[in-house]
Design an enzyme around this catalytic site. Sequence first.
Site, mmCIF file in Angstrom:
data_model
loop_
_atom_site.group_PDB
_atom_site.id
_atom_site.type_symbol
_atom_site.label_atom_id
_atom_site.label_comp_id
_atom_site.label_asym_id
_atom_site.label_seq_id
_atom_site.Cartn_x
_atom_site.Cartn_y
_atom_site.Cartn_z
ATOM 1 N N GLU A 196 0.877 -1.455 -0.009
ATOM 2 C CA GLU A 196 0.070 0.128 0.121
ATOM 3 C C GLU A 196 0.866 1.310 0.043
ATOM 4 O O GLU A 196 0.822 2.175 0.999
ATOM 5 C CB GLU A 196 -0.903 -0.092 1.217
ATOM 6 C CG GLU A 196 -1.933 -1.137 1.312
ATOM 7 C CD GLU A 196 -2.883 -1.151 2.309
ATOM 8 O OE1 GLU A 196 -2.855 -0.220 3.164
ATOM 9 O OE2 GLU A 196 -3.999 -1.911 2.327
ATOM 10 N N GLU B 174 -5.049 -8.831 0.566
ATOM 11 C CA GLU B 174 -5.569 -8.397 2.009
ATOM 12 C C GLU B 174 -7.141 -8.269 1.423
ATOM 13 O O GLU B 174 -7.449 -7.703 0.419
ATOM 14 C CB GLU B 174 -4.954 -6.992 2.488
ATOM 15 C CG GLU B 174 -3.753 -7.358 3.130
ATOM 16 C CD GLU B 174 -3.260 -6.026 3.820
ATOM 17 O OE1 GLU B 174 -4.038 -5.175 4.224
ATOM 18 O OE2 GLU B 174 -1.962 -5.915 3.793
HETATM 19 C C1 BG6 Z 1 -4.867 -2.250 5.703
HETATM 20 C C2 BG6 Z 1 -3.349 -2.418 6.164
HETATM 21 O O1 BG6 Z 1 -5.016 -1.618 4.884
HETATM 22 O O2 BG6 Z 1 -5.598 -1.904 6.934
HETATM 23 C C3 BG6 Z 1 -2.975 -2.735 7.371
HETATM 24 O O3 BG6 Z 1 -2.601 -2.848 5.105
HETATM 25 C C4 BG6 Z 1 -4.156 -2.322 8.434
HETATM 26 O O4 BG6 Z 1 -1.759 -2.642 7.991
HETATM 27 C C5 BG6 Z 1 -5.306 -2.615 8.105
HETATM 28 O O5 BG6 Z 1 -3.644 -2.951 9.858
HETATM 29 C C6 BG6 Z 1 -6.508 -2.541 9.126
HETATM 30 O O6 BG6 Z 1 -6.413 -1.051 9.402
HETATM 31 P P1 BG6 Z 1 -7.094 -0.734 10.887
HETATM 32 O O7 BG6 Z 1 -6.841 0.692 10.916
HETATM 33 O O8 BG6 Z 1 -8.514 -0.911 10.629
HETATM 34 O O9 BG6 Z 1 -6.642 -1.211 12.059
#
Ligand code: BG6
Length: 471
Positions: free
Chosen positions: A175, A374
């Site tokens: 990202e 992801e």
């Molecule tokens: C993703 C990232 O976009 O979102 C991760 O790659 C991150 O690193 C995940 O942990 C969730 O983010 P959050 O802010 O909801 O905990």
Amino acid sequence: MEKVSCENQVNYRFPNGFWWGSAASGPQTEGAADLDGRKPSIWDYWYSIEPNCFHHGVGPENTSNFYHQFKEDIQLMKETGHNSFRTSIQWSRLIPNGVGEVNQQAVDFYNRVIDELIATDIEPFMNLYDFDMPMCMQEKGGWESREVVDAYVNYAATCFQLFGDRVKYWFTFNEPIVPVEASYLYDLHYPHIVDFKRGAAVAHNTILAHAKAVEAFKKLHLGDAKIGIILNLTPSYPRSQDPEDVKAAHIADQFFNRSFLDPVTKGEYPKDLIEILKDKEVLPTVEPGDLEVIRNNPIDLLGVNYYQPRRVKAKEEPVPAGTPFMPEHLFDPYIMPGRKINPHRGWEICEEVIYDIMIDIRDHYGNLPFFISENGMGVEGEAKFRNPEGFIEDDYRIEFIQEHLKWVHKGLQEGANCLGYHLWTFMDNWSWTNAYKNRYGLVEVDRENNFKRTIKKSGRWYKQVAEHNGF
Ligand code: BG6
């Protein structure tokens, strides 16, 4: 034979060899921030000066203790159906001064992780950068500095040389647009700069660093090893088909998707984006040779992180003259009535968008091989779903994954070249400023109880899906 009897129950079957697994990152899981020669990244530094910026004041020093518990964790990966797993090497651990001496204790650690994964029949996918600039490199200007670009390329080449005999899937960045947005536009992360032109320089230098790392990788001729990048794609949908809304969505798409996707796949920046930046006088400095390196080093494989779409409408109020440029001067965000939302995160849940991404890659990016790198659902307060047997019954997560996988399946049937699905994430981990607020794991981590791991219902279910190659 057991599998055969279950095959009858599989309505959504995935291709043979489909990657089932999850993604994580070094800074979010390893902990051991001060151990064995590691030096601070921007996260450690930022936490030391502004701990209140982190949910409940929880910082990156211990995260989920993977550094000490990786053997147990890899066993749990097996128990939750993984045939592949992505994590990242921490630059600040491997080369603590950014350049120069390689930290042998870090080499030993990453070797042990890679070897353990392979011994457990889990394909290691390795990423090189996950928002985690070593502090000493930030002091030199971070991604605004060409010296840091060169240091990163040297670090990447060192990783390929050290681990490229066993790691077959490499990723330069996770990202990469996030540090641009969060650190240089919207004042969310350290170093808290709000300046579009500097953000554009960070974006260009990151893409350059990526392309040079790909070039270094290719020079090593590592057999059938592949290299790619992980991009978070947020397709833009207009409020209506009114040409002004459609134009607004197109512009947002240029900024937030095509800006990185086009140079890493097609080797060039999107023309419409260049025109806009030229017009606003915010084009970054491009040095002779930069565009050539970018053109000559397309990726082999794309990782797509998908969480939510972006909804956009035409700008309703004019921007006062003289306001420093921001992308939102050209469109307004649109809150679609009736959208489904994850209240813990505030992100829209819209499953079919994953299919739109697949078709876009099929039709506009030469059907490039890619995988869902992801996708996941963060939920606060999961402990209340613990059952008498002691594990969390996260049916909402199972439903979330299932509904996305149905659309992945449809995209596959229509010819998209999708090689796998990785959930965010394997175990509950430290999520930057949100720390441990929202839990995403297939495996619960109890921070109050020596980081005890317990597989959730979703982890048990995921194993079935992987075993049956479908559901
Ligand atoms: C993703 C990232 O976009 O979102 C991760 O790659 C991150 O690193 C995940 O942990 C969730 O983010 P959050 O802010 O909801 O905990």
